[in-house]
Scaffold this active site. Structure first.
Site, PDB file in Angstrom:
ATOM      1  N   ASP A 100      31.750 -11.538 -38.218  1.00 50.95           N
ATOM      2  CA  ASP A 100      30.754 -10.984 -39.700  1.00 50.95           C
ATOM      3  C   ASP A 100      29.461 -12.112 -39.487  1.00 50.95           C
ATOM      4  O   ASP A 100      29.642 -13.252 -39.153  1.00 50.95           O
ATOM      5  CB  ASP A 100      31.124 -10.767 -40.821  1.00 50.95           C
ATOM      6  CG  ASP A 100      32.160 -12.304 -41.240  1.00 50.95           C
ATOM      7  OD1 ASP A 100      32.622 -13.089 -40.399  1.00 50.95           O
ATOM      8  OD2 ASP A 100      32.507 -11.763 -42.767  1.00 50.95           O
ATOM      9  N   GLU A 128      34.823 -12.697 -42.388  1.00 48.04           N
ATOM     10  CA  GLU A 128      35.226 -14.611 -42.803  1.00 48.04           C
ATOM     11  C   GLU A 128      34.585 -15.669 -43.365  1.00 48.04           C
ATOM     12  O   GLU A 128      34.370 -16.157 -43.612  1.00 48.04           O
ATOM     13  CB  GLU A 128      35.181 -15.826 -41.345  1.00 48.04           C
ATOM     14  CG  GLU A 128      35.273 -16.857 -41.153  1.00 48.04           C
ATOM     15  CD  GLU A 128      34.223 -18.238 -41.717  1.00 48.04           C
ATOM     16  OE1 GLU A 128      35.383 -19.063 -41.725  1.00 48.04           O
ATOM     17  OE2 GLU A 128      33.416 -17.422 -41.476  1.00 48.04           O
TER      18      GLU A 128
END
Ligand code: ZN
Length: 356
Positions: A75, A129
């Site tokens: 991400d 994350e």
């Protein structure tokens, strides 16, 4: 959509970085990129592949004496007028170029092109994350599939600009409260001022000498800071409560429990409440796979000062460090970019280590 991660892209970690950046994957929107990555790993043939949510695990099972993990998050933070990628001279610009699709590209390139590494390798490409840890793919996997993380050593390819950053500091947030008695300020002698009482808390913070601790050649600088003060009732009331919020950053030779005892000692005589904490991670550079990694990289390790996902491995007893091509100071910035040379160097170094 055809998978943009074609075989001729996979052999080139620079092209692969661009292709990964151009698959938009802001946190909680990683399905498409996880599909593409899973697809590529499954077609490699030499890997066992599993997936939970948008976290993909691939591993070799060659019966090697030790196993290492290469991990990276899929991400990015929200796009900020910096997508899709562009190339200017030897720089790739775009959201996620530094943090951390260039690191993911190196890991994915090695997964696809290195069928018989010297160690068994577990590759982890995980979701979320950049947001709260309840969504963090590595955190979820540590709970539901801890066997995916089992290894002798782990490398997270977060941006470090080619430097090895080992371990990380722990962090603890706490509130120190002082108490008094309300009264009208016109008859203040009837009350006890809790804000004045907080003066002693601030003096102790001012007099505090943080430690500097060296472990495995990495130097950690601790810190204790007031980060917020609240108190007061009204303009004509002696306040009966004041709260000083403090943040302790502690070296990884202290456990969370020891960090708490340390805070209790400093603020002895005051009410102390812990709001939040996360343990540090010891560098663990004496593990054989870690030593061989450092030899291959050929640079002295430095301490990681912030908190990172390496602590999740450390909590499982697995030494872990950060090593990636991006520049950490560019992470989350609108002009985020990565040097093409750093990607090539990082890929060559990790290849040398894994193929040895
Ligand atoms: Zn990152």
């Amino acid at each position: 959509m055809a998978n943009p991660l074609t075989p001729d892209v996979l052999v080139d970690p620079v092209e692969l970085t661009r292709s990964l950046v151009d698959i938009e994957s802001v946190s909680r929107d990683e399905k498409v990129i996880a599909d593409c990555v899973e697809d590529v790993l499954r077609s490699a043939g030499h890997l066992t592949v599993e997936r939970v949510g948008n976290t993909v695990m691939a591993r070799t099972d060659l019966g090697r004496a030790s196993r290492v993990v290469l991990a990276g998050h899929l991400d990015t933070v929200p796009i900020n007028d910096n997508w899709p990628s562009t190339v200017v001279d030897d720089l790739i610009y775009g959201c996620g170029t530094s943090d951390m699709k260039s690191g993911v590209a190196i890991a994915l390139h090695l997964a696809a092109t290195l069928p018989a590494p010297a160690y068994d390798v577990t590759y982890l490409f995980y979701e979320a994350e950049e947001i709260e840890s309840e969504f963090n793919g590595l955190n979820l996997v540590a709970g539901s599939r801890p066997e995916w993380l089992r290894a002798d050593f782990a490398v997270l390819l977060e941006p470090t600009y080619g430097v090895v950053e080992a371990g990380c500091q722990g962090t603890m947030a706490a509130v120190v409260r002082t108490h008094g008695r309300r009264a009208h300020t016109a008859r203040a002698w009837r009350g006890v001022n809790a804000i004045h009482a907080a003066g002693e808390v601030l003096r102790r913070l001012e007099d505090y000498h943080p430690r500097t601790v060296t472990i495995d050649g990495c130097t950690y600088r601790e810190g204790l800071n007031a980060v917020r003060v609240t108190g007061g009732v009204a303009g004509n009331v002696v306040p009966d409560e004041c709260a000083v919020e403090v943040n302790l950053r502690f070296a990884p030779d202290r456990s969370e429990q020891q960090a708490l005892e340390h805070l209790r000692e400093i603020f002895e005589g005051f009410d102390l409440e812990v709001l939040d904490s996360a343990p540090g991670a010891l560098p663990g550079l004496d593990a054989p796979a870690a030593r061989e990694f450092l030899t291959a990289v050929g640079v002295e390790p430095a301490a990681k000062l912030g908190w990172t996902d390496v602590a999740r491995f450390a909590a499982l007893g697995i030494p872990a460090l950060n090593y990636g091509p991006g520049d950490p100071s560019l992470a989350h910035a609108p002009d985020e970019h990565v040097e093409i040379g750093q990607i090539r160097d990082g890929a060559a170094t990790l290849h040398r280590w894994l193929a040895a």
